[in-house]
Design a protein around this motif. Structure first.
Motif, short mmCIF file in Angstrom:
data_model
loop_
_atom_site.label_atom_id
_atom_site.label_comp_id
_atom_site.label_asym_id
_atom_site.label_seq_id
_atom_site.Cartn_x
_atom_site.Cartn_y
_atom_site.Cartn_z
N VAL A 1 8.41 -5.05 -4.94
CA VAL A 1 8.14 -4.87 -3.51
C VAL A 1 8.15 -6.24 -2.85
CG1 VAL A 1 6.57 -3.94 -1.77
CG2 VAL A 1 6.68 -2.87 -4.04
N GLY A 2 9.01 -6.41 -1.85
CA GLY A 2 9.05 -7.70 -1.18
C GLY A 2 10.35 -7.87 -0.42
N ALA A 3 10.57 -9.09 0.05
CA ALA A 3 11.78 -9.40 0.80
C ALA A 3 13.02 -9.21 -0.07
CB ALA A 3 11.72 -10.83 1.33
N PHE A 4 14.15 -8.90 0.57
CA PHE A 4 15.38 -8.63 -0.16
C PHE A 4 15.78 -9.79 -1.07
CE2 PHE A 4 20.02 -9.20 -0.39
CZ PHE A 4 20.37 -8.02 -1.04
N MET A 5 15.71 -11.02 -0.57
CA MET A 5 16.13 -12.17 -1.37
C MET A 5 15.24 -12.38 -2.58
SD MET A 5 18.94 -13.23 -0.32
CE MET A 5 19.01 -14.63 -1.44
N ALA B 1 0.82 -1.20 0.00
CA ALA B 1 0.00 0.00 0.00
C ALA B 1 0.86 1.26 0.00
CB ALA B 1 -0.94 -0.01 1.20
N THR B 2 1.89 1.27 0.84
CA THR B 2 2.75 2.45 0.89
C THR B 2 3.56 2.61 -0.40
OG1 THR B 2 4.48 1.16 2.04
CG2 THR B 2 2.94 2.40 3.40
N ALA B 3 3.93 1.48 -1.01
CA ALA B 3 4.66 1.55 -2.28
C ALA B 3 3.78 2.12 -3.39
CB ALA B 3 5.16 0.16 -2.68
N VAL B 4 2.52 1.68 -3.44
CA VAL B 4 1.60 2.18 -4.46
C VAL B 4 1.32 3.68 -4.24
CG1 VAL B 4 -0.81 2.06 -5.25
CG2 VAL B 4 0.53 -0.04 -4.96
N TYR B 5 1.17 4.08 -2.98
CA TYR B 5 0.96 5.49 -2.67
C TYR B 5 2.14 6.33 -3.18
CZ TYR B 5 0.53 9.77 0.13
OH TYR B 5 0.45 11.07 0.54
N ALA B 6 3.35 5.83 -2.96
CA ALA B 6 4.54 6.55 -3.42
C ALA B 6 4.57 6.65 -4.95
CB ALA B 6 5.80 5.86 -2.91
N ILE B 7 4.15 5.60 -5.63
CA ILE B 7 4.11 5.63 -7.10
C ILE B 7 3.13 6.68 -7.58
CG2 ILE B 7 3.49 4.32 -9.18
CD1 ILE B 7 4.44 1.79 -7.64
N ILE B 8 1.96 6.74 -6.95
CA ILE B 8 0.94 7.72 -7.34
C ILE B 8 1.46 9.14 -7.17
CG2 ILE B 8 -1.35 8.65 -6.75
CD1 ILE B 8 -2.17 5.79 -5.99
N GLN B 9 2.30 9.34 -6.16
CA GLN B 9 2.84 10.67 -5.88
C GLN B 9 4.02 11.02 -6.78
OE1 GLN B 9 0.02 11.25 -4.06
NE2 GLN B 9 1.27 12.67 -2.89
N THR B 10 4.48 10.06 -7.58
CA THR B 10 5.66 10.28 -8.43
C THR B 10 5.23 10.86 -9.78
OG1 THR B 10 6.79 8.40 -7.40
CG2 THR B 10 7.63 9.15 -9.54
N PRO B 11 5.79 12.00 -10.18
CA PRO B 11 5.38 12.64 -11.45
C PRO B 11 5.69 11.78 -12.68
CG PRO B 11 6.59 14.18 -10.05
CD PRO B 11 6.74 12.84 -9.43
N ASN B 12 6.81 11.06 -12.64
CA ASN B 12 7.23 10.27 -13.80
C ASN B 12 7.60 8.86 -13.35
OD1 ASN B 12 7.99 9.60 -16.43
ND2 ASN B 12 10.06 10.43 -16.17
N PRO B 13 6.61 7.97 -13.18
CA PRO B 13 6.87 6.63 -12.63
C PRO B 13 7.83 5.82 -13.50
CG PRO B 13 4.52 7.10 -12.64
CD PRO B 13 5.18 8.17 -13.45
N LYS B 14 8.57 4.95 -12.84
CA LYS B 14 9.47 4.02 -13.54
C LYS B 14 8.64 2.97 -14.28
CE LYS B 14 11.78 2.71 -9.89
NZ LYS B 14 12.81 2.04 -9.04
#
Length: 267
Positions: free
Chosen positions: A237-241, A219-232
């Protein structure tokens, strides 16, 4: 004026977590469910929509436009899991998985793009999977359907960029949701050549989901994407491995990576 967000599959799991988080942040959120009348605890409206049924997609989007006048963000989250030896998965179940995980999101995008062109703005976030970056044993169909959506997104984002529309992928790893209970499991067949290995693998996969990350991370990742003017193009999103496994696939020789996966899954 708050942004209007449509989340397919918003009645449970990752979709519900995203919807609740965005609702708290002041977004106007609409979720979807095949049977919204059965859901009594949603903090945002749930519309009837089955991604395998084009008419329900068109009706839900028209309903949102009538209510709110615009759609700013579409999160293609609805999806189903599937496991089993490819040889033993019924073809009908393979087709159903692609109808839900691949063709369904395509139809949602087709239905909403005309409105976003009128607005000259919009963001579509396709929820794929880290499993879509590699062929995983006994998850072949799921890997294929999510991988196909990753590639479609790469192509489509170039086609619509001139209209002011952004499209991106976000690939989650294992999260603690109810996806395991809702996915299709090919039965462990007594006497099958795959009986012992698949039976053990099935338990391992369920454990990975049960011990997965908190869906709030998505949820927090998606919120950050929405706030990004030019998304990648891609987000993971997940565990490091789980995330590093994608990097390893890119840099290791194919057979070395295959051997690593086989050792991981004890094959």
């Amino acid at each position: 004026m708050s942004k209007v967000v449509l989340i397919t599959g918003g009645s449970s799991g990752i979709g519900k977590s995203i919807g609740e988080f965005l609702h708290r942040k002041g977004f106007t959120v609409y979720g979807t469910s095949r049977n919204p009348d059965r859901i009594t605890d949603s903090v945002f409206p749930l519309l009837a929509l089955d991604v395998r049924n084009i008419e329900t997609i068109k009706t839900a989007i028209a309903d949102i436009i009538t209510r709110s006048g615009h759609i700013d963000v579409v999160i293609n989250n609805a999806g189903v899991g599937i496991t089993g030896p490819l040889e033993e998965i019924p073809t009908a179940e393979i087709k159903n998985n692609f109808e839900t995980n691949f063709f369904g999101p395509i139809e949602v995008m087709k239905a909403v793009l005309p409105q976003m062109r009128i607005q000259k703005s919009g963001l579509i976030i396709n929820v794929t999977s880290i499993a879509g970056y590699m062929g995983l044993p006994y998850r072949s169909v799921y890997s294929a359907s999510k991988g196909a959506l990753e590639l479609i997104t790469e192509a489509l984002r170039m086609e619509v960029k001139s209209f002011g529309i952004e499209i991106t992928n976000v690939a989650p790893g294992d999260f603690a949701t109810n996806i395991a209970s809702g996915r299709f499991h090919a039965p462990v067949v007594a006497g099958s050549a795959y009986e012992a290995v698949y039976g053990t693998m099935l338990k391992t996969m369920d454990t990975h989901v049960d011990e997965g990350s908190n869906p709030l991370e998505m949820a927090t990742a998606v919120y950050a994407i929405i706030q990004t003017p030019n998304p990648k193009v891609h987000y993971k999103v997940g565990a490091f491995m789980q995330k590093i496994s994608i990097v390893l696939k890119r840099i290791l020789p194919d057979k070395v990576y295959e051997k690593m996966l086989m050792n991981h899954y004890k094959l």
